[in-house]
Design an enzyme around this catalytic site. Structure first.
Site, PDB file in Angstrom:
ATOM      1  N   SER A 273      -4.885  11.228 -65.456  1.00  0.00           N
ATOM      2  CA  SER A 273      -5.510  10.946 -66.247  1.00  0.00           C
ATOM      3  C   SER A 273      -5.113  10.221 -66.939  1.00  0.00           C
ATOM      4  CB  SER A 273      -4.551  12.147 -67.594  1.00  0.00           C
ATOM      5  OG  SER A 273      -3.494  11.797 -67.287  1.00  0.00           O
ATOM      6  N   HIS A 303      -3.016  18.094 -60.825  1.00  0.00           N
ATOM      7  CA  HIS A 303      -2.868  17.704 -62.092  1.00  0.00           C
ATOM      8  C   HIS A 303      -2.154  18.387 -63.123  1.00  0.00           C
ATOM      9  CE1 HIS A 303      -1.659  14.112 -64.755  1.00  0.00           C
ATOM     10  NE2 HIS A 303      -2.942  13.813 -64.943  1.00  0.00           N
ATOM     11  N   HIS A 349       7.163  16.078 -55.621  1.00  0.00           N
ATOM     12  CA  HIS A 349       5.961  15.029 -55.944  1.00  0.00           C
ATOM     13  C   HIS A 349       5.769  13.695 -55.364  1.00  0.00           C
ATOM     14  CE1 HIS A 349       6.130  12.005 -59.173  1.00  0.00           C
ATOM     15  NE2 HIS A 349       5.339  12.673 -60.127  1.00  0.00           N
ATOM     16  N   ARG A 358      12.345  14.619 -66.739  1.00  0.00           N
ATOM     17  CA  ARG A 358      11.533  15.950 -67.746  1.00  0.00           C
ATOM     18  C   ARG A 358      11.959  17.197 -67.543  1.00  0.00           C
ATOM     19  NH1 ARG A 358       5.931  13.645 -66.501  1.00  0.00           N
ATOM     20  NH2 ARG A 358       6.645  14.674 -63.808  1.00  0.00           N
ATOM     21  N   ASP A 404       6.588  20.669 -64.153  1.00  0.00           N
ATOM     22  CA  ASP A 404       5.938  21.883 -64.367  1.00  0.00           C
ATOM     23  C   ASP A 404       6.620  23.254 -63.837  1.00  0.00           C
ATOM     24  OD1 ASP A 404       3.507  20.118 -65.238  1.00  0.00           O
ATOM     25  OD2 ASP A 404       2.986  19.707 -63.215  1.00  0.00           O
TER      26      ASP A 404
END
Ligand SMILES: CC(C)(COP(=O)(O)OP(=O)(O)OC[C@H]1O[C@@H](n2cnc3c(N)ncnc32)[C@H](O)[C@@H]1OP(=O)(O)O)[C@@H](O)C(=O)NCCC(=O)NCCS
Ligand SMILES: *[C@@H]1O[C@H](CO)[C@@H](O)[C@H](O)[C@H]1NC(C)=O
Ligand SMILES: CC(=O)N[C@H]1CO[C@H](CO)[C@@H](O)[C@@H]1O
Length: 469
Positions: A273, A303, A349, A358, A404
Protein backbone atom coordinates in the site's frame (compact mmCIF):
# COMPACT_ATOMS: atom_id res chain seq x y z
CA UNK A 1 -5.79 29.11 -23.62
CA UNK A 2 -8.83 26.94 -24.29
CA UNK A 3 -12.15 27.86 -22.73
CA UNK A 4 -12.20 24.74 -20.57
CA UNK A 5 -8.74 25.47 -19.32
CA UNK A 6 -9.62 29.08 -18.56
CA UNK A 7 -12.69 28.18 -16.53
CA UNK A 8 -10.74 25.54 -14.68
CA UNK A 9 -8.13 28.07 -13.69
CA UNK A 10 -10.82 30.51 -12.61
CA UNK A 11 -12.51 27.94 -10.43
CA UNK A 12 -9.26 26.86 -8.92
CA UNK A 13 -8.33 30.45 -8.06
CA UNK A 14 -11.54 31.05 -6.17
CA UNK A 15 -11.15 27.72 -4.40
CA UNK A 16 -7.65 28.56 -3.33
CA UNK A 17 -8.73 31.96 -2.09
CA UNK A 18 -11.50 30.46 -0.01
CA UNK A 19 -9.00 28.09 1.46
CA UNK A 20 -6.31 30.58 2.36
CA UNK A 21 -8.92 32.67 4.16
CA UNK A 22 -9.91 29.60 6.12
CA UNK A 23 -6.32 28.92 7.02
CA UNK A 24 -5.71 32.52 8.03
CA UNK A 25 -8.62 32.53 10.49
CA UNK A 26 -7.48 29.26 11.88
CA UNK A 27 -3.95 30.31 12.71
CA UNK A 28 -5.46 33.33 14.48
CA UNK A 29 -7.10 31.17 17.12
CA UNK A 30 -3.83 29.77 18.44
CA UNK A 31 -0.56 31.59 18.90
CA UNK A 32 1.37 28.51 17.82
CA UNK A 33 2.42 27.40 14.36
CA UNK A 34 -0.02 25.32 12.34
CA UNK A 35 1.21 22.05 10.86
CA UNK A 36 1.46 23.63 7.43
CA UNK A 37 3.49 26.58 8.69
CA UNK A 38 5.84 24.30 10.61
CA UNK A 39 6.30 21.98 7.65
CA UNK A 40 7.02 24.96 5.35
CA UNK A 41 9.76 26.06 7.78
CA UNK A 42 11.34 22.63 7.84
CA UNK A 43 11.43 21.93 4.10
CA UNK A 44 14.54 23.94 3.20
CA UNK A 45 16.58 22.02 5.82
CA UNK A 46 15.43 18.70 4.40
CA UNK A 47 16.14 19.76 0.82
CA UNK A 48 19.64 20.91 1.82
CA UNK A 49 20.29 17.75 3.81
CA UNK A 50 19.45 15.57 0.80
CA UNK A 51 21.44 17.78 -1.58
CA UNK A 52 24.51 17.59 0.66
CA UNK A 53 24.15 13.84 1.17
CA UNK A 54 23.98 13.26 -2.56
CA UNK A 55 26.93 15.55 -3.14
CA UNK A 56 29.11 13.77 -0.56
CA UNK A 57 28.01 10.18 -1.05
CA UNK A 58 26.06 10.08 -4.30
CA UNK A 59 28.23 7.36 -5.84
CA UNK A 60 28.67 5.25 -2.68
CA UNK A 61 27.64 1.63 -3.23
CA UNK A 62 24.90 0.82 -0.67
CA UNK A 63 24.13 -2.79 -1.46
CA UNK A 64 24.43 -5.70 -3.78
CA UNK A 65 21.74 -7.45 -5.68
CA UNK A 66 21.27 -11.11 -6.54
CA UNK A 67 19.22 -12.72 -9.27
CA UNK A 68 17.10 -14.38 -6.53
CA UNK A 69 16.07 -10.95 -5.32
CA UNK A 70 14.96 -9.89 -8.78
CA UNK A 71 12.73 -12.98 -8.97
CA UNK A 72 11.89 -12.97 -5.24
CA UNK A 73 9.65 -9.97 -4.77
CA UNK A 74 12.63 -7.59 -4.47
CA UNK A 75 13.07 -8.51 -0.77
CA UNK A 76 15.82 -6.59 0.93
CA UNK A 77 16.70 -4.39 -2.04
CA UNK A 78 17.46 -0.88 -0.84
CA UNK A 79 15.99 1.54 -3.33
CA UNK A 80 13.23 3.50 -1.63
CA UNK A 81 13.35 6.58 0.57
CA UNK A 82 10.77 6.72 3.39
CA UNK A 83 11.08 9.32 6.13
CA UNK A 84 8.25 8.35 8.48
CA UNK A 85 9.26 4.93 9.73
CA UNK A 86 12.00 2.31 9.73
CA UNK A 87 11.47 -1.36 10.58
CA UNK A 88 14.06 -3.21 12.63
CA UNK A 89 13.73 -7.03 12.37
CA UNK A 90 14.06 -7.52 16.12
CA UNK A 91 12.79 -4.34 17.66
CA UNK A 92 9.95 -3.67 15.21
CA UNK A 93 8.73 -0.39 13.86
CA UNK A 94 9.97 3.06 14.85
CA UNK A 95 8.03 6.14 13.78
CA UNK A 96 10.53 8.99 13.31
CA UNK A 97 12.86 7.15 15.67
CA UNK A 98 10.18 6.39 18.26
CA UNK A 99 8.94 2.92 19.24
CA UNK A 100 5.24 2.24 19.77
CA UNK A 101 5.59 2.47 23.59
CA UNK A 102 7.44 5.79 23.04
CA UNK A 103 4.63 7.29 20.99
CA UNK A 104 2.02 5.99 23.41
CA UNK A 105 3.86 7.95 26.06
CA UNK A 106 4.87 11.07 24.14
CA UNK A 107 2.05 11.95 21.76
CA UNK A 108 -0.84 14.15 22.94
CA UNK A 109 -4.00 12.35 24.01
CA UNK A 110 -7.66 13.27 24.20
CA UNK A 111 -8.96 14.61 27.50
CA UNK A 112 -9.40 11.64 29.80
CA UNK A 113 -7.88 9.29 27.21
CA UNK A 114 -4.67 7.30 27.40
CA UNK A 115 -4.07 6.32 23.75
CA UNK A 116 -2.26 8.63 21.31
CA UNK A 117 -4.28 10.76 18.86
CA UNK A 118 -3.72 9.64 15.25
CA UNK A 119 -3.68 13.26 14.07
CA UNK A 120 -0.71 13.79 16.42
CA UNK A 121 1.04 10.88 14.73
CA UNK A 122 0.35 12.51 11.36
CA UNK A 123 2.11 15.63 12.62
CA UNK A 124 5.05 13.56 13.85
CA UNK A 125 5.36 11.61 10.58
CA UNK A 126 5.28 14.78 8.50
CA UNK A 127 7.65 16.93 10.57
CA UNK A 128 9.60 14.60 12.88
CA UNK A 129 8.32 16.68 15.80
CA UNK A 130 5.84 15.96 18.58
CA UNK A 131 3.08 18.59 18.45
CA UNK A 132 1.68 20.38 21.49
CA UNK A 133 -1.85 19.64 22.63
CA UNK A 134 -3.19 22.87 21.23
CA UNK A 135 -1.49 22.27 17.89
CA UNK A 136 -3.23 18.90 17.66
CA UNK A 137 -6.54 20.50 18.65
CA UNK A 138 -6.20 22.95 15.77
CA UNK A 139 -5.48 20.09 13.39
CA UNK A 140 -8.43 18.03 14.71
CA UNK A 141 -10.69 21.06 14.22
CA UNK A 142 -9.47 21.56 10.68
CA UNK A 143 -10.09 17.89 9.85
CA UNK A 144 -13.61 18.08 11.28
CA UNK A 145 -14.32 21.31 9.39
CA UNK A 146 -13.33 19.79 6.05
CA UNK A 147 -15.09 16.45 6.51
CA UNK A 148 -18.17 16.89 4.37
CA UNK A 149 -18.42 14.78 1.22
CA UNK A 150 -19.40 16.20 -2.15
CA UNK A 151 -22.87 15.08 -3.20
CA UNK A 152 -21.62 13.01 -6.11
CA UNK A 153 -19.38 10.95 -3.83
CA UNK A 154 -22.24 10.25 -1.43
CA UNK A 155 -24.36 9.17 -4.36
CA UNK A 156 -21.66 6.86 -5.69
CA UNK A 157 -21.40 5.09 -2.32
CA UNK A 158 -25.17 4.89 -1.97
CA UNK A 159 -25.49 3.36 -5.42
CA UNK A 160 -22.89 0.64 -4.75
CA UNK A 161 -24.55 -2.77 -4.35
CA UNK A 162 -24.07 -4.26 -0.89
CA UNK A 163 -22.33 -7.33 -2.34
CA UNK A 164 -19.54 -5.08 -3.66
CA UNK A 165 -16.68 -5.57 -1.14
CA UNK A 166 -16.33 -2.57 1.21
CA UNK A 167 -12.73 -2.07 0.02
CA UNK A 168 -13.87 -1.72 -3.60
CA UNK A 169 -16.47 0.86 -2.53
CA UNK A 170 -13.79 2.65 -0.51
CA UNK A 171 -11.45 2.87 -3.47
CA UNK A 172 -14.23 4.14 -5.78
CA UNK A 173 -15.19 6.90 -3.33
CA UNK A 174 -11.59 8.06 -2.81
CA UNK A 175 -11.01 8.11 -6.57
CA UNK A 176 -14.15 10.20 -7.08
CA UNK A 177 -12.81 12.86 -4.69
CA UNK A 178 -10.48 13.76 -7.55
CA UNK A 179 -13.09 16.41 -8.42
CA UNK A 180 -11.87 18.33 -5.34
CA UNK A 181 -8.16 18.14 -6.12
CA UNK A 182 -6.40 21.47 -5.69
CA UNK A 183 -3.20 19.81 -6.86
CA UNK A 184 -4.72 18.76 -10.20
CA UNK A 185 -6.10 22.27 -10.72
CA UNK A 186 -2.89 23.99 -9.70
CA UNK A 187 -0.89 21.70 -11.98
CA UNK A 188 -3.22 22.43 -14.88
CA UNK A 189 -2.86 26.16 -14.27
CA UNK A 190 0.91 25.76 -14.43
CA UNK A 191 2.09 26.50 -10.88
CA UNK A 192 5.78 26.23 -10.20
CA UNK A 193 7.29 22.90 -9.14
CA UNK A 194 8.38 24.35 -5.84
CA UNK A 195 4.74 24.95 -4.90
CA UNK A 196 3.56 21.40 -5.60
CA UNK A 197 3.76 20.39 -1.96
CA UNK A 198 1.39 23.23 -0.99
CA UNK A 199 -1.46 21.72 -3.02
CA UNK A 200 -0.47 18.14 -2.18
CA UNK A 201 -0.73 19.16 1.46
CA UNK A 202 -4.20 20.70 0.96
CA UNK A 203 -5.45 17.63 -0.89
CA UNK A 204 -4.02 15.31 1.77
CA UNK A 205 -5.77 17.14 4.61
CA UNK A 206 -8.97 17.26 2.60
CA UNK A 207 -8.70 13.53 1.97
CA UNK A 208 -7.93 12.56 5.58
CA UNK A 209 -10.80 14.78 6.70
CA UNK A 210 -13.28 13.01 4.44
CA UNK A 211 -12.28 9.40 5.19
CA UNK A 212 -14.49 8.98 8.30
CA UNK A 213 -17.58 10.00 6.30
CA UNK A 214 -16.64 7.64 3.48
CA UNK A 215 -15.85 4.67 5.75
CA UNK A 216 -18.94 5.17 7.90
CA UNK A 217 -21.25 5.61 4.93
CA UNK A 218 -20.04 2.29 3.50
CA UNK A 219 -20.45 0.60 6.89
CA UNK A 220 -23.94 1.99 7.53
CA UNK A 221 -25.11 1.19 3.99
CA UNK A 222 -23.79 -2.37 3.87
CA UNK A 223 -24.46 -3.51 7.43
CA UNK A 224 -26.94 -1.12 9.06
CA UNK A 225 -29.79 1.20 8.10
CA UNK A 226 -27.78 3.59 5.92
CA UNK A 227 -28.02 6.56 8.30
CA UNK A 228 -24.71 8.30 9.05
CA UNK A 229 -24.49 10.57 12.14
CA UNK A 230 -22.91 14.04 11.67
CA UNK A 231 -19.35 15.00 12.46
CA UNK A 232 -19.00 16.84 15.76
CA UNK A 233 -16.68 19.82 15.19
CA UNK A 234 -15.45 19.68 18.80
CA UNK A 235 -14.25 16.09 18.72
CA UNK A 236 -10.97 14.50 17.67
CA UNK A 237 -10.66 12.30 14.60
CA UNK A 238 -10.92 8.92 16.34
CA UNK A 239 -13.94 9.97 18.39
CA UNK A 240 -15.70 11.21 15.26
CA UNK A 241 -14.96 8.03 13.35
CA UNK A 242 -16.25 5.90 16.26
CA UNK A 243 -19.41 8.05 16.40
CA UNK A 244 -20.06 7.81 12.70
CA UNK A 245 -19.73 4.03 12.84
CA UNK A 246 -22.29 4.00 15.66
CA UNK A 247 -20.01 3.04 18.58
CA UNK A 248 -19.10 6.49 19.90
CA UNK A 249 -20.95 6.17 23.19
CA UNK A 250 -18.43 3.56 24.34
CA UNK A 251 -15.29 5.46 25.45
CA UNK A 252 -13.23 2.27 25.44
CA UNK A 253 -14.07 1.71 21.79
CA UNK A 254 -13.14 5.32 21.03
CA UNK A 255 -9.77 4.68 22.68
CA UNK A 256 -9.36 1.50 20.67
CA UNK A 257 -9.99 3.38 17.43
CA UNK A 258 -7.37 5.99 18.36
CA UNK A 259 -4.85 3.23 19.06
CA UNK A 260 -5.85 1.25 15.97
CA UNK A 261 -5.49 4.26 13.65
CA UNK A 262 -2.12 5.06 15.17
CA UNK A 263 -0.46 1.64 14.97
CA UNK A 264 -1.75 0.57 11.54
CA UNK A 265 -0.57 3.77 9.86
CA UNK A 266 2.91 3.01 8.66
CA UNK A 267 5.34 0.09 8.28
CA UNK A 268 8.13 1.39 6.03
CA UNK A 269 7.85 2.29 2.36
CA UNK A 270 8.15 -1.15 0.75
CA UNK A 271 4.76 -2.38 1.87
CA UNK A 272 2.35 -2.81 -1.06
CA UNK A 273 0.00 0.00 0.00
CA UNK A 274 2.80 2.43 0.89
CA UNK A 275 4.90 1.69 -2.15
CA UNK A 276 1.93 1.94 -4.51
CA UNK A 277 0.73 5.28 -3.15
CA UNK A 278 4.25 6.67 -3.46
CA UNK A 279 4.76 5.26 -6.97
CA UNK A 280 1.48 6.58 -8.39
CA UNK A 281 2.17 9.94 -6.73
CA UNK A 282 5.54 10.07 -8.48
CA UNK A 283 3.66 10.43 -11.78
CA UNK A 284 2.13 13.58 -10.25
CA UNK A 285 -1.26 11.97 -9.88
CA UNK A 286 -3.14 13.70 -7.05
CA UNK A 287 -3.23 12.34 -3.47
CA UNK A 288 -6.77 11.08 -4.17
CA UNK A 289 -5.71 8.95 -7.14
CA UNK A 290 -2.52 7.87 -5.38
CA UNK A 291 -4.16 6.73 -2.15
CA UNK A 292 -6.93 4.95 -4.07
CA UNK A 293 -4.24 2.93 -5.85
CA UNK A 294 -2.65 2.06 -2.49
CA UNK A 295 -6.02 0.99 -1.10
CA UNK A 296 -6.52 -1.41 -3.99
CA UNK A 297 -3.27 -3.09 -2.90
CA UNK A 298 -4.26 -3.10 0.76
CA UNK A 299 -7.38 -5.06 -0.23
CA UNK A 300 -5.29 -8.14 -1.08
CA UNK A 301 -5.34 -11.20 1.23
CA UNK A 302 -1.55 -11.24 1.67
CA UNK A 303 -1.66 -7.65 2.86
CA UNK A 304 -4.44 -5.81 4.71
CA UNK A 305 -7.01 -8.53 4.36
CA UNK A 306 -5.07 -10.95 6.59
CA UNK A 307 -6.90 -9.61 9.67
CA UNK A 308 -10.17 -10.86 8.20
CA UNK A 309 -8.59 -14.28 7.65
CA UNK A 310 -7.26 -14.60 11.19
CA UNK A 311 -10.79 -14.28 12.48
CA UNK A 312 -12.17 -16.90 10.16
CA UNK A 313 -9.43 -19.29 11.30
CA UNK A 314 -10.17 -18.54 14.98
CA UNK A 315 -13.86 -19.27 14.56
CA UNK A 316 -13.06 -22.58 12.90
CA UNK A 317 -10.71 -23.44 15.74
CA UNK A 318 -13.46 -22.65 18.25
CA UNK A 319 -15.86 -25.00 16.47
CA UNK A 320 -13.22 -27.66 16.12
CA UNK A 321 -12.02 -27.93 19.73
CA UNK A 322 -15.60 -28.05 21.06
CA UNK A 323 -14.98 -26.04 24.22
CA UNK A 324 -11.61 -27.63 25.06
CA UNK A 325 -9.26 -24.62 25.07
CA UNK A 326 -6.37 -26.48 26.70
CA UNK A 327 -2.86 -26.01 25.32
CA UNK A 328 -2.85 -29.62 24.13
CA UNK A 329 -6.00 -29.22 22.12
CA UNK A 330 -4.81 -25.95 20.55
CA UNK A 331 -1.43 -27.49 19.78
CA UNK A 332 -3.21 -30.27 17.94
CA UNK A 333 -5.26 -27.79 15.93
CA UNK A 334 -2.08 -25.90 14.97
CA UNK A 335 -0.47 -29.11 13.72
CA UNK A 336 -3.65 -29.97 11.81
CA UNK A 337 -3.46 -26.59 10.07
CA UNK A 338 0.22 -27.03 9.22
CA UNK A 339 -0.10 -30.66 8.16
CA UNK A 340 -2.90 -29.65 5.81
CA UNK A 341 -0.28 -27.46 4.09
CA UNK A 342 -1.83 -24.21 5.30
CA UNK A 343 -0.21 -21.26 7.03
CA UNK A 344 -1.11 -20.17 10.55
CA UNK A 345 -2.64 -16.76 9.83
CA UNK A 346 -1.35 -13.89 11.95
CA UNK A 347 2.05 -15.55 12.44
CA UNK A 348 5.25 -14.99 10.48
CA UNK A 349 6.61 -11.88 8.80
CA UNK A 350 8.69 -10.86 5.81
CA UNK A 351 10.98 -8.60 7.86
CA UNK A 352 10.21 -8.98 11.59
CA UNK A 353 11.95 -11.67 13.65
CA UNK A 354 10.16 -11.35 16.98
CA UNK A 355 6.70 -10.53 18.36
CA UNK A 356 5.35 -7.54 16.47
CA UNK A 357 5.18 -4.58 18.90
CA UNK A 358 1.85 -3.71 17.27
CA UNK A 359 0.65 -7.10 18.54
CA UNK A 360 1.99 -6.31 22.00
CA UNK A 361 0.26 -2.91 22.11
CA UNK A 362 -3.06 -4.55 21.30
CA UNK A 363 -2.45 -7.34 23.80
CA UNK A 364 -1.85 -4.75 26.49
CA UNK A 365 -5.04 -2.98 25.53
CA UNK A 366 -6.91 -6.27 25.86
CA UNK A 367 -5.32 -7.10 29.23
CA UNK A 368 -6.50 -3.72 30.47
CA UNK A 369 -10.02 -3.65 29.03
CA UNK A 370 -11.16 -7.17 28.17
CA UNK A 371 -9.05 -9.70 30.10
CA UNK A 372 -11.92 -12.18 30.39
CA UNK A 373 -13.19 -12.12 26.81
CA UNK A 374 -13.13 -15.72 25.56
CA UNK A 375 -11.71 -14.89 22.11
CA UNK A 376 -8.91 -12.91 23.76
CA UNK A 377 -8.11 -15.81 26.08
CA UNK A 378 -7.98 -18.05 23.05
CA UNK A 379 -5.59 -15.68 21.25
CA UNK A 380 -3.42 -15.62 24.40
CA UNK A 381 -3.24 -19.41 24.61
CA UNK A 382 -2.32 -19.59 20.94
CA UNK A 383 0.48 -17.10 21.67
CA UNK A 384 1.78 -19.51 24.34
CA UNK A 385 1.70 -22.49 22.01
CA UNK A 386 2.18 -21.40 18.39
CA UNK A 387 5.77 -20.09 18.42
CA UNK A 388 7.08 -23.44 19.64
CA UNK A 389 4.96 -25.40 17.16
CA UNK A 390 6.04 -23.16 14.27
CA UNK A 391 9.69 -23.47 15.32
CA UNK A 392 9.41 -27.25 15.41
CA UNK A 393 7.68 -27.19 12.03
CA UNK A 394 10.80 -25.35 10.93
CA UNK A 395 9.69 -23.50 7.82
CA UNK A 396 8.83 -19.95 8.78
CA UNK A 397 11.73 -17.60 9.48
CA UNK A 398 9.60 -15.91 12.13
CA UNK A 399 7.44 -17.99 14.50
CA UNK A 400 6.07 -14.92 16.30
CA UNK A 401 2.67 -13.20 15.89
CA UNK A 402 2.13 -10.10 13.75
CA UNK A 403 -0.32 -7.20 14.02
CA UNK A 404 -3.16 -8.99 12.27
CA UNK A 405 -3.43 -11.82 14.75
CA UNK A 406 -4.88 -9.45 17.33
CA UNK A 407 -6.80 -6.56 15.76
CA UNK A 408 -10.00 -8.40 14.83
CA UNK A 409 -10.53 -9.81 18.30
CA UNK A 410 -10.64 -6.33 19.83
CA UNK A 411 -13.20 -5.09 17.30
CA UNK A 412 -15.31 -8.21 17.91
CA UNK A 413 -15.43 -7.49 21.64
CA UNK A 414 -17.04 -4.10 21.08
CA UNK A 415 -19.60 -5.47 18.66
CA UNK A 416 -18.02 -4.41 15.39
CA UNK A 417 -18.27 -7.96 14.14
CA UNK A 418 -18.43 -7.47 10.35
CA UNK A 419 -14.99 -8.79 9.30
CA UNK A 420 -15.26 -7.70 5.70
CA UNK A 421 -15.19 -4.10 6.93
CA UNK A 422 -11.93 -4.44 8.88
CA UNK A 423 -9.63 -3.63 5.98
CA UNK A 424 -11.47 -0.32 5.47
CA UNK A 425 -10.45 0.73 9.00
CA UNK A 426 -6.93 -0.37 8.15
CA UNK A 427 -7.10 1.82 5.02
CA UNK A 428 -8.20 4.90 6.98
CA UNK A 429 -5.19 4.33 9.21
CA UNK A 430 -2.81 3.73 6.30
CA UNK A 431 -3.69 7.19 4.93
CA UNK A 432 -2.06 8.69 8.06
CA UNK A 433 1.20 6.93 7.12
CA UNK A 434 1.39 7.33 3.36
CA UNK A 435 0.11 10.89 2.87
CA UNK A 436 2.96 12.53 4.86
CA UNK A 437 5.47 10.87 2.54
CA UNK A 438 3.54 12.05 -0.52
CA UNK A 439 3.75 15.64 0.74
CA UNK A 440 7.47 15.23 1.48
CA UNK A 441 8.03 13.68 -1.97
CA UNK A 442 6.61 16.77 -3.68
CA UNK A 443 8.45 19.11 -1.31
CA UNK A 444 11.86 17.61 -2.05
CA UNK A 445 11.11 17.19 -5.76
CA UNK A 446 11.20 13.39 -5.87
CA UNK A 447 11.36 12.21 -9.47
CA UNK A 448 9.03 9.83 -11.29
CA UNK A 449 9.97 6.30 -10.25
CA UNK A 450 11.26 3.97 -12.90
CA UNK A 451 13.40 0.93 -11.96
CA UNK A 452 15.02 -1.20 -14.65
CA UNK A 453 13.49 -4.49 -15.78
CA UNK A 454 14.83 -7.30 -17.98
CA UNK A 455 13.24 -10.32 -19.65
CA UNK A 456 14.33 -13.79 -18.47
CA UNK A 457 16.37 -14.18 -21.69
CA UNK A 458 18.12 -10.90 -20.92
CA UNK A 459 18.81 -11.99 -17.32
CA UNK A 460 20.29 -15.27 -18.62
CA UNK A 461 22.61 -13.26 -20.85
CA UNK A 462 23.48 -11.00 -17.95
CA UNK A 463 24.31 -13.71 -15.37
CA UNK A 464 26.25 -15.82 -17.91
CA UNK A 465 28.29 -12.81 -18.89
CA UNK A 466 28.97 -11.96 -15.24
CA UNK A 467 29.83 -15.49 -14.08
CA UNK A 468 32.26 -16.01 -16.99
CA UNK A 469 34.38 -13.22 -15.65
C1 LIG B 1 3.69 -12.90 6.47
C2 LIG B 1 4.18 -13.91 5.45
C3 LIG B 1 3.39 -13.73 4.13
C4 LIG B 1 5.68 -13.67 5.19
O1 LIG B 1 6.10 -14.51 4.15
P1 LIG B 1 7.65 -14.86 3.90
O2 LIG B 1 8.47 -13.64 4.02
O3 LIG B 1 7.71 -15.62 2.64
O4 LIG B 1 7.94 -15.80 5.18
P2 LIG B 1 9.15 -16.85 5.37
O5 LIG B 1 10.35 -16.41 4.64
O6 LIG B 1 9.25 -17.09 6.83
O7 LIG B 1 8.56 -18.16 4.66
C5 LIG B 1 9.31 -19.38 4.61
C6 LIG B 1 8.37 -20.57 4.62
O8 LIG B 1 7.64 -20.59 5.86
C7 LIG B 1 6.27 -20.65 5.62
N1 LIG B 1 5.54 -19.87 6.61
C8 LIG B 1 5.67 -18.54 6.84
N2 LIG B 1 4.77 -18.15 7.77
C9 LIG B 1 4.07 -19.24 8.12
C10 LIG B 1 2.99 -19.46 8.99
N3 LIG B 1 2.44 -18.47 9.70
N4 LIG B 1 2.50 -20.70 9.09
C11 LIG B 1 3.04 -21.71 8.37
N5 LIG B 1 4.04 -21.56 7.51
C12 LIG B 1 4.56 -20.34 7.39
C13 LIG B 1 6.11 -20.02 4.27
O9 LIG B 1 4.88 -20.36 3.67
C14 LIG B 1 7.31 -20.51 3.52
O10 LIG B 1 7.02 -21.83 3.13
P3 LIG B 1 7.52 -22.39 1.70
O11 LIG B 1 9.00 -22.40 1.82
O12 LIG B 1 6.90 -23.74 1.63
O13 LIG B 1 7.01 -21.44 0.68
C15 LIG B 1 4.00 -15.35 5.97
O14 LIG B 1 4.65 -15.46 7.22
C16 LIG B 1 2.55 -15.77 6.11
O15 LIG B 1 1.96 -16.24 5.14
N6 LIG B 1 1.94 -15.61 7.34
C17 LIG B 1 0.55 -15.91 7.53
C18 LIG B 1 -0.35 -14.83 6.92
C19 LIG B 1 -0.27 -13.53 7.69
O16 LIG B 1 -0.29 -13.52 8.90
N7 LIG B 1 -0.22 -12.42 6.97
C20 LIG B 1 -0.17 -11.10 7.58
C21 LIG B 1 1.15 -10.48 7.40
S1 LIG B 1 1.35 -9.07 8.42
C1 LIG C 1 -0.15 28.00 -0.93
O1 LIG C 1 -0.92 28.49 -2.01
C2 LIG C 1 -1.83 29.52 -1.67
C3 LIG C 1 -2.68 29.82 -2.89
O2 LIG C 1 -1.90 30.01 -4.01
C4 LIG C 1 -1.07 30.72 -1.17
O3 LIG C 1 -1.97 31.73 -0.80
C5 LIG C 1 -0.24 30.30 0.02
O4 LIG C 1 0.57 31.38 0.44
C6 LIG C 1 0.67 29.12 -0.33
N1 LIG C 1 1.30 28.66 0.89
C7 LIG C 1 2.58 28.37 0.97
C8 LIG C 1 3.06 27.91 2.29
O5 LIG C 1 3.35 28.46 0.02
C1 LIG D 1 6.35 -7.20 3.90
C2 LIG D 1 5.79 -6.26 4.90
O1 LIG D 1 6.47 -5.40 5.43
N1 LIG D 1 4.51 -6.41 5.15
C3 LIG D 1 3.78 -5.54 6.03
C4 LIG D 1 2.87 -4.68 5.18
O2 LIG D 1 1.94 -4.00 5.95
C5 LIG D 1 1.20 -4.73 6.88
C6 LIG D 1 0.38 -3.78 7.62
O3 LIG D 1 1.18 -2.91 8.36
C7 LIG D 1 2.13 -5.45 7.82
O4 LIG D 1 1.38 -6.20 8.75
C8 LIG D 1 3.02 -6.33 7.05
O5 LIG D 1 3.91 -6.87 7.95
Amino acid sequence: MSLRFASQTLRSNSLLKKNSILLATRSYSSGEKTLKQRFAELIPEKVDQIKQLKKDYGSTVIGELTLDQAYGGMRGIKGLVWEGSVLDPVEGIRFRGRTIPDIQKELPKAEGGSEPLPEALFWLLLTGEVPTESQVKTLSAELAARSQLPKHVEELIDRSPSHLHPMAQFSIAVTALESESQFAKAYASGVSKKDYWNYTYEDSIELLAKLPNIAARIYQNVFKDGKVPSINKDLDYGANLANLLGYGSNQEFVELIRLYLTIHSDHEGGNVSAHTTHLVGSALSSPFLSLAAGLNGLAGPLHGRANQEVLEWLFKLKDDVKGDFSKESIEKYLWDTLNAGRVVPGYGHAVLRKTDPRYTAQREFALKHLPDFDLFKLVSTIYEVAPEVLSKHGKTKNPWPNVDSHSGVLLQYYGLTEESFYTVLFGVSRAFGVLPQLIIDRAVGAPIERPKSFSTEKYIELVKGLSNK
